[in-house]
Design a protein around this motif. Structure first.
Motif, PDB file in Angstrom:
ATOM      1  N   UNK A   1      37.678  28.107  46.003  1.00 55.46           N
ATOM      2  CA  UNK A   1      38.829  28.798  46.589  1.00 55.46           C
ATOM      3  C   UNK A   1      38.998  30.136  45.893  1.00 55.46           C
ATOM      4  N   UNK A   2      39.981  30.897  46.352  1.00 55.97           N
ATOM      5  CA  UNK A   2      40.214  32.219  45.790  1.00 55.97           C
ATOM      6  C   UNK A   2      39.799  33.290  46.777  1.00 55.97           C
ATOM      7  N   UNK A   3      39.811  34.548  46.360  1.00 52.27           N
ATOM      8  CA  UNK A   3      39.544  35.657  47.282  1.00 52.27           C
ATOM      9  C   UNK A   3      38.140  35.591  47.875  1.00 52.27           C
ATOM     10  N   UNK A   4      38.066  35.632  49.204  1.00 54.77           N
ATOM     11  CA  UNK A   4      36.763  35.589  49.882  1.00 54.77           C
ATOM     12  C   UNK A   4      36.036  36.930  49.793  1.00 54.77           C
ATOM     13  N   UNK A   5      36.759  38.024  50.020  1.00 61.78           N
ATOM     14  CA  UNK A   5      36.138  39.352  50.002  1.00 61.78           C
ATOM     15  C   UNK A   5      35.614  39.650  48.597  1.00 61.78           C
ATOM     16  N   UNK A   6      34.332  39.944  48.513  1.00 62.43           N
ATOM     17  CA  UNK A   6      33.729  40.260  47.223  1.00 62.43           C
ATOM     18  C   UNK A   6      33.215  39.051  46.468  1.00 62.43           C
ATOM     19  N   UNK A   7      33.576  37.862  46.946  1.00 59.47           N
ATOM     20  CA  UNK A   7      33.141  36.631  46.275  1.00 59.47           C
ATOM     21  C   UNK A   7      32.579  35.659  47.313  1.00 59.47           C
ATOM     22  N   UNK A   8      31.448  35.999  47.922  1.00 57.46           N
ATOM     23  CA  UNK A   8      30.890  35.153  48.980  1.00 57.46           C
ATOM     24  C   UNK A   8      30.447  33.793  48.441  1.00 57.46           C
ATOM     25  N   UNK A   9      30.380  32.789  49.304  1.00 58.66           N
ATOM     26  CA  UNK A   9      29.991  31.451  48.862  1.00 58.66           C
ATOM     27  C   UNK A   9      28.642  31.400  48.156  1.00 58.66           C
ATOM     28  N   UNK A  10      27.728  32.314  48.523  1.00 55.37           N
ATOM     29  CA  UNK A  10      26.391  32.284  47.924  1.00 55.37           C
ATOM     30  C   UNK A  10      26.401  32.612  46.436  1.00 55.37           C
ATOM     31  N   UNK A  11      27.498  33.152  45.921  1.00 49.75           N
ATOM     32  CA  UNK A  11      27.605  33.353  44.471  1.00 49.75           C
ATOM     33  C   UNK A  11      27.637  32.013  43.732  1.00 49.75           C
ATOM     34  N   UNK A  12      27.899  30.946  44.464  1.00 46.44           N
ATOM     35  CA  UNK A  12      28.092  29.637  43.833  1.00 46.44           C
ATOM     36  C   UNK A  12      27.042  28.635  44.296  1.00 46.44           C
ATOM     37  N   UNK A  13      25.867  29.162  44.650  1.00 42.21           N
ATOM     38  CA  UNK A  13      24.805  28.299  45.155  1.00 42.21           C
ATOM     39  C   UNK A  13      24.421  27.213  44.164  1.00 42.21           C
ATOM     40  N   UNK A  14      24.401  27.542  42.868  1.00 42.26           N
ATOM     41  CA  UNK A  14      23.988  26.537  41.894  1.00 42.26           C
ATOM     42  C   UNK A  14      24.940  25.348  41.893  1.00 42.26           C
ATOM     43  N   UNK A  15      26.238  25.610  42.073  1.00 40.18           N
ATOM     44  CA  UNK A  15      27.220  24.525  42.097  1.00 40.18           C
ATOM     45  C   UNK A  15      27.057  23.671  43.350  1.00 40.18           C
TER      46      UNK A  15
END
Length: 365
Positions: free
Chosen positions: A178-192
């Motif tokens: 969760x949190x701001x979507x703009x600038x923090x796309x889901x792919x930043x968290x692929x490892x999780x």
């Protein structure tokens, strides 16, 4: 054709309901915030519970993101001890059970509750203790599971994913970001997301609320999210050719992403009142949930933040039934959608549907 009877509020309240998207830090009782703030030495805008309830709602309605986020500073601020977390979780379960909710997945970010010295594991244990107490106090009328959320703008997403898997036998149903979507796309968290999937776990993802189709596409096609938190912007991939009316079905052309989500039955955790507050939808009457329901997407109804939106599952269904002329048949369909989509073993989902949900509606046909 005879018009559909809009159910009265008391009937909606007694109806068995299923809640998949609700934030623990967005559903506190105002009086509890006052009590916990006094214990923690946390300064509030007002120490009068009734005035505080109005302040939370007005701040969330203000159109100011700064004021909206300030509301969570006060709820999270008083949730920094094991006792406080347990109380908030217990009251959450009690309040939902009183509102007719029979199954709920409640999400929160453990990383936001360690400022008082708790470890992440201790945070999860304190919340679970509260849920266990609330379930017992309700006479077992509700089943509650935790969803552990990692904040997009923070670092420890993999650590939270590992915590969710480690605690899945102790009340945790899945992982979320969760949190701001703009600038923090889901792919930043692929490892999780990869870790959760490889461990045969479940994941949902806030996507398609403040940002559009790319956020939804990444959540589904890159991160493999089992569900979409909100997902209202999927409407951008749908072109309506002819609106529903006089018994005729809506005619629409779906883009490739919308078609994929509908075909794969990927659940949409829709939160109508909250979406209006945040500007993701203009009004309840124009909320995409109406069209998406007509098009038979796997739509579910949720509260998001009950305190900030001054809402409940009963209230959300009341607003939707009045706006779209829905009756109990639609409420049942949406409730079964949610139960089918829960991060709960199949036999438990099936039992709740067949022994608790469907019999109640069958008696009223």
């Amino acid at each position: 054709m005879e018009p559909t009877r809009v159910p009265p509020v008391e009937e909606l309240r007694s109806a068995p309901k299923v809640l998949l998207h609700d934030h623990l830090d967005g559903g506190l009782r105002p009086a509890t915030i006052v009590d916990l703030a006094a214990e923690a030495g946390h300064e509030l805008p007002t120490n009068d519970a009734d005035e505080l309830a109005v302040w939370f709602a007005e701040s969330a309605d203000s159109g100011s993101l700064v004021r909206y986020l300030e509301t969570f500073e006060h709820t999270v601020g008083v949730m920094q001890s094991a006792d406080a977390l347990t109380r908030v979780a217990r009251e959450c379960a009690e309040d939902l059970a009183a509102d007719g909710v029979v199954y709920a997945e409640i999400r929160y970010a453990p990383e936001l509750h360690v400022q008082g010295g708790l470890t992440l594991t201790e945070v999860v244990a304190a919340v679970q203790e509260g849920f266990d107490q609330g379930i017992e106090a309700s006479g077992g009328r509700i089943v509650v599971r935790q969803l552990l959320t990692a904040m997009r703008q923070a670092a420890p997403s993999l650590e939270i994913a590992e915590l969710a898997i480690a605690a899945r036998d102790r009340g945790v149903a899945g992982f979320d970001i969760a949190g701001p979507e703009a600038g923090y796309p889901p792919t930043r968290f692929l490892d999780a997301f990869d870790y959760v999937r490889q461990e045969n776990g479940h994941a949902t993802c806030h996507a398609g609320e403040a940002f559009g189709l790319p956020s939804i596409w990444e959540a589904v096609q890159w991160c493999g999210a089992d569900r979409l938190g909100h997902g209202v912007r999927i409407i951008d991939d749908i072109h309506v050719k002819e609106a529903a009316g006089d018994g005729a079905p809506v005619r629409a052309e779906l883009g490739l992403l919308a078609s994929y989500i509908r075909d794969k039955r990927i659940p949409l955790e829709m939160c109508p009142s909250s979406n209006v507050q945040t500007g993701a939808a203009e009004s309840i009457a124009t909320h995409p949930i109406g069209l998406l329901t007509d098009l038979r997407f796997r739509v579910t109804v949720n509260t998001d933040n009950r305190l900030m939106s001054r809402t409940s599952m009963t209230e959300e269904f009341r607003l939707l039934c009045e706006a779209f002329g829905w009756g109990l048949d639609k409420v049942e369909w949406l409730t079964v959608n949610a139960m089918k989509s829960a991060f709960l073993p199949y036999d438990e989902r099936y039992r709740l549907i067949m022994e608790t949900i469907k019999p109640w509606y069958a008696e009223r046909r």
